[in-house]
Scaffold this active site. Sequence first.
Site, short mmCIF file in Angstrom:
data_model
loop_
_atom_site.label_atom_id
_atom_site.label_comp_id
_atom_site.label_asym_id
_atom_site.label_seq_id
_atom_site.Cartn_x
_atom_site.Cartn_y
_atom_site.Cartn_z
N ASP A 1 -1.47 0.69 -13.47
CA ASP A 1 -2.43 0.04 -12.70
C ASP A 1 -3.78 -0.06 -13.23
OD1 ASP A 1 -3.76 -1.32 -10.53
OD2 ASP A 1 -2.90 0.27 -9.10
N HIS B 1 -0.29 -2.68 -10.94
CA HIS B 1 -0.84 -2.50 -9.31
C HIS B 1 0.39 -2.90 -8.56
CE1 HIS B 1 -3.34 -2.27 -6.43
NE2 HIS B 1 -3.49 -3.41 -5.89
N ASP B 2 1.25 -3.91 -8.97
CA ASP B 2 2.30 -4.23 -8.10
C ASP B 2 3.36 -3.07 -7.85
OD1 ASP B 2 2.09 -6.89 -7.30
OD2 ASP B 2 3.47 -7.76 -8.98
N SER C 1 -3.69 -0.60 -1.77
CA SER C 1 -4.86 -1.49 -2.52
C SER C 1 -5.86 -1.73 -1.42
CB SER C 1 -4.18 -3.01 -2.74
OG SER C 1 -4.77 -3.59 -3.34
N ARG D 1 -4.63 -17.33 -7.42
CA ARG D 1 -3.55 -16.64 -7.46
C ARG D 1 -2.81 -16.17 -8.81
NH1 ARG D 1 -1.02 -12.88 -4.58
NH2 ARG D 1 1.32 -12.93 -4.96
#
Lengths: 380, 193
Positions: free
Chosen positions: A322, A355-356, A149, A219
Amino acid sequence: MKMIATPQSMQFDTVLPLQSGASLRDYALSFETYGELNADKSNAVLICHALNASHHVAGVYAGQDKSEGWWDNMIGPGKPLDTDKFFVIGVNNLGSCFGSTGPMHINPDTGRVYGADFPVVTVEDWVNAQARLLDALGIQTLAAVMGGSLGGMQALSWALQYPERVRHAVVIASAPNLTAENIAFNEVARRAIVTDPDFHGGHFYAHGTVPKRGLRIARMIGHITYLSDDVMNEKFGRQLIAAGKGGAQDDYLFSTLEAEFQIESYLRYQGDKFAEYFDANTYLLITRALDYFDPARTYGGDLSHALARASCKFLLVSFTTDWRFAPKRSREIVKALLHNRRDVSYAEIDAPHGHDAFLLDDPRYMGVLRSYFDSIGGQA
Amino acid sequence: MSDPHTMDALARLVPEGARVLDLGCGDGAMLAHLQQTRGCSGYGIEINDANVLACVKRGVNVIQLNLDEGLSMFEDASFDVVLQIDTLQHLRNAEVMLRETVRVGRVGIVAFPNFAHWPNRLSILTGRMPVTRRLPYQWFDTPNIRVGTHADLGILAGRNGLTVLDSFGLQNARVVRRLPNLLAGTSVYKLSR
């Protein structure tokens, strides 16, 4: 036996000029190292962190069994990046809130806490600061620099800023710049923070407040973008919170204020947890660094031209689900490297986690990384 | 196709030091062979996870890509040689990919199983699809989505205006220049735009 990590700090008294024209003096960088630096200092691997991570990359702190570093599944003895072979360095970036000089520290020019006055730092500034840390550690050349990232952006930038100091760049779930949509997400998060009445224009430390409401929302929106639709549905679907507490499955609360669905409760929990430990000014600084990163910008948007400076070998990895740092963005980097005839391999992992995924344990992903580092080890 | 003699026969078509793109590079054995014996450089394209991993293990550059999505990542004449070894029969857009091969490569080398090889013809005469060393699959479990002959590829190349620099058959790793459409299990074409 878990690897024990020991945080260290290094003080720098030479002025660090920043891309904005501002500068930092008397700053400190927090870092950790794992494994042994070999005699010719050729086995060092630098790990660059993303938005909310730190220099605590791997291992645990003594006496704290659950304090694994954020990439502990990737890095350690016998792991894909094997600390029995490599000397791995994790470093906390300037502006962060985990030890390196940041907005909650004293500005030596004013004697007051920086707060909102902490200068805007860029990916390039971070890389320059990291290079000074390597200088101090006596490491001229990195066997590899790796990040996911925003960390991948730093790895890419290393290859451009210090081409002679990097042999391999491992760029995971990253992009050559942010898309408008991506900047938009960052802006929503920033507005949530700066419009929180507890923010006080960034000088909330002096007011004894913390803009937790803003941080929570920042968040929450971030978290949504790190997951995929499929994974969120699989994990939460339309499950009601009441059902989990033994209540009737189909009982709506008919409330607009209460959390009703499991996903709401999950996001609130993530938001609350984050607001407890993360600094609001740091969030603004780091998302801005993401927005500004664009190595092609000085070359009229021509990424191939920008990457001509790179001379190291590259491994790029992306994940099919992602959508925050989509595979096509990684392919843009691959294409530009191909144009420049650089050695590059690219794996597109068909993982469901969005994305994680770059922090998770997909065996294909881990396998590719392990093999790549094995092949580097052979050359070291 | 992975036997060393066949690999060597195909490798001899690639000039020393050439920059090579290998479409459907499998486990990277051919590219590794070209790097070690002929000083070539280049990249493999693969869709399969296990093959991508095998390439990384070998230290061969590999790009994970679905060839059916095209070669838009690659510029015109950016490679000396583009290899398409036992790839054609797996592609949905075989004709497009044939043109792409000679767009991206100054020379394209295409090798694939020749369905007109005489044992296959005999099998068809008896009314059954062939199952041979070269085409080891049953008709219902083959990964090949098409079959074609040495003669067919020549006609397709002509229809697309491609220049056939050379063509021959390979049988037991030996070059077959006499009646290749009948006597060779593998068809090889060296093409250019």
